[in-house]
Design an enzyme around this catalytic site. Structure first.
Site, PDB file in Angstrom:
ATOM      1  N   PHE A  43      65.734  18.716  24.228  1.00 22.28           N
ATOM      2  CA  PHE A  43      65.470  18.282  25.604  1.00 22.28           C
ATOM      3  C   PHE A  43      66.244  19.149  26.583  1.00 22.28           C
ATOM      4  O   PHE A  43      67.232  19.797  26.246  1.00 22.28           O
ATOM      5  CB  PHE A  43      65.820  16.797  25.792  1.00 22.28           C
ATOM      6  CG  PHE A  43      67.286  16.467  25.670  1.00 22.28           C
ATOM      7  CD1 PHE A  43      68.113  16.461  26.784  1.00 22.28           C
ATOM      8  CD2 PHE A  43      67.844  16.164  24.431  1.00 22.28           C
ATOM      9  CE1 PHE A  43      69.465  16.148  26.679  1.00 22.28           C
ATOM     10  CE2 PHE A  43      69.191  15.847  24.310  1.00 22.28           C
ATOM     11  CZ  PHE A  43      70.005  15.848  25.442  1.00 22.28           C
ATOM     12  N   CYS A  44      65.746  19.159  27.811  1.00 21.69           N
ATOM     13  CA  CYS A  44      66.360  19.924  28.904  1.00 21.69           C
ATOM     14  C   CYS A  44      65.933  19.256  30.208  1.00 21.69           C
ATOM     15  O   CYS A  44      65.306  18.198  30.197  1.00 21.69           O
ATOM     16  CB  CYS A  44      65.942  21.386  28.854  1.00 21.69           C
ATOM     17  SG  CYS A  44      64.143  21.620  28.872  1.00 21.69           S
ATOM     18  N   THR A  45      66.225  19.856  31.336  1.00 20.04           N
ATOM     19  CA  THR A  45      65.985  19.197  32.621  1.00 20.04           C
ATOM     20  C   THR A  45      64.511  18.873  32.855  1.00 20.04           C
ATOM     21  O   THR A  45      64.144  17.729  33.105  1.00 20.04           O
ATOM     22  CB  THR A  45      66.519  20.053  33.780  1.00 20.04           C
ATOM     23  OG1 THR A  45      67.882  20.390  33.528  1.00 20.04           O
ATOM     24  CG2 THR A  45      66.422  19.301  35.102  1.00 20.04           C
TER      25      THR A  45
ATOM     26  N   CYS B  42      63.548  23.417  26.524  1.00 23.36           N
ATOM     27  CA  CYS B  42      63.378  22.711  25.251  1.00 23.36           C
ATOM     28  C   CYS B  42      62.061  23.061  24.588  1.00 23.36           C
ATOM     29  O   CYS B  42      61.928  22.942  23.367  1.00 23.36           O
ATOM     30  CB  CYS B  42      63.545  21.204  25.425  1.00 23.36           C
ATOM     31  SG  CYS B  42      62.733  20.464  26.836  1.00 23.36           S
TER      32      CYS B  42
ATOM     33  N   ILE C 211      64.131  15.765  30.825  1.00 23.00           N
ATOM     34  CA  ILE C 211      64.941  14.625  31.259  1.00 23.00           C
ATOM     35  C   ILE C 211      64.323  13.942  32.471  1.00 23.00           C
ATOM     36  O   ILE C 211      64.278  12.712  32.549  1.00 23.00           O
ATOM     37  CB  ILE C 211      66.371  15.091  31.592  1.00 23.00           C
ATOM     38  CG1 ILE C 211      67.047  15.663  30.333  1.00 23.00           C
ATOM     39  CG2 ILE C 211      67.202  13.951  32.161  1.00 23.00           C
ATOM     40  CD1 ILE C 211      68.285  16.487  30.637  1.00 23.00           C
TER      41      ILE C 211
END
Length: 244
Positions: free
Chosen positions: A182-184, A189, A210
């Site tokens: 996961f990432c922003t 990701c 996210i």
């Protein structure tokens, strides 16, 4: 009531005319009174924009009329003030630099896990086949310091180009497990999941990142805030600017 609409969006899609497209998009954004950054590369588009709601959504609507960008989906949040100071459109080698040319999301996406599915897995402590879940934070260490999923793996990278080496160093920790990167907003990701799958890991990306998770599941299993690259600095799980 906040009246400035902020959007983030990306799409891996082949673009063979990025230098020619750059002035077109910049003129369109400036005419609409928008500020922010658009990044173009042969592999796709990545953008962060803010402005009047109708202007922002109109820009995206017009962009989607180009068949290459028809699948572009923006994540929205609000602020009381304009969080950007300039309108920039840049052409780069990658829309998110990894320096790993075999990873080509524009040629095929990594399998994605929806926010709803991820929350169910976290609630039950395993995926639907009973496998252990590893949540893998692919962001830079300073971003992770603002907040992350509870118990997520954090490899303390300082920039995304370090991810392939970090993945090799931690490879044995992922064997036999279901990895969700996961990432922003989803862009890092997605590349991370493809890289991990290339090395034989059962890896998925969190669809929408996210911010997409916040939109659908709020703060469930999350601790802290989410760093964003504008003057708001960080967002709460309610997608509101954090107060510091």
């Amino acid at each position: 009531m906040p009246d400035t609409l902020n959007i983030s969006a990306y799409l891996f899609t082949p673009i063979d005319d990025a230098p020619a497209l750059r002035p077109v998009l910049r003129e369109r954004a400036v005419h609409a009174g928008l500020l922010g950054t658009v990044i173009l590369a042969a592999e796709g588009i990545n953008l962060f924009l803010a402005g009047a709601p109708d202007a922002v959504r109109g820009f995206i609507d017009e962009l989607q009329r180009d068949p290459r960008f028809a699948e572009l989906r923006a994540k929205e949040s609000w602020s009381a003030q304009q969080p950007f100071q300039k309108m920039l459109v840049k052409v780069k080698r990658e829309i998110i630099r990894m320096d790993h040319p075999t990873i080509r999301p524009d040629a095929g996406r990594a399998p994605a896990v929806s926010p709803t599915t991820l929350r169910r897995w976290l609630d039950q402590g395993a995926d639907d086949e009973g496998r252990e879940i590893v949540l893998l934070d692919t962001r830079n260490a300073f971003e992770v310091a603002y907040g992350s999923f509870e118990g997520a793996a954090d490899w303390r990278i300082e920039r995304f180009t370090q991810f392939p080496d970090a993945a090799a160093a931690h490879r044995s920790e992922l064997d036999g497990k279901t990895v969700v990167s996961f990432c922003t907003g989803g862009i890092r990701c997605e590349k991370a999941a493809l890289h991990l799958r290339e090395s034989g890991v059962e890896a998925y990306q969190l669809d929408g990142g996210i911010l997409g998770y916040f939109e659908h599941e709020g703060r469930a299993h999350w601790s802290g805030e989410c760093f964003v690259f504008d003057e708001r600095e960080a967002l709460t799980p309610e997608l509101a600017p954090a107060t510091h």
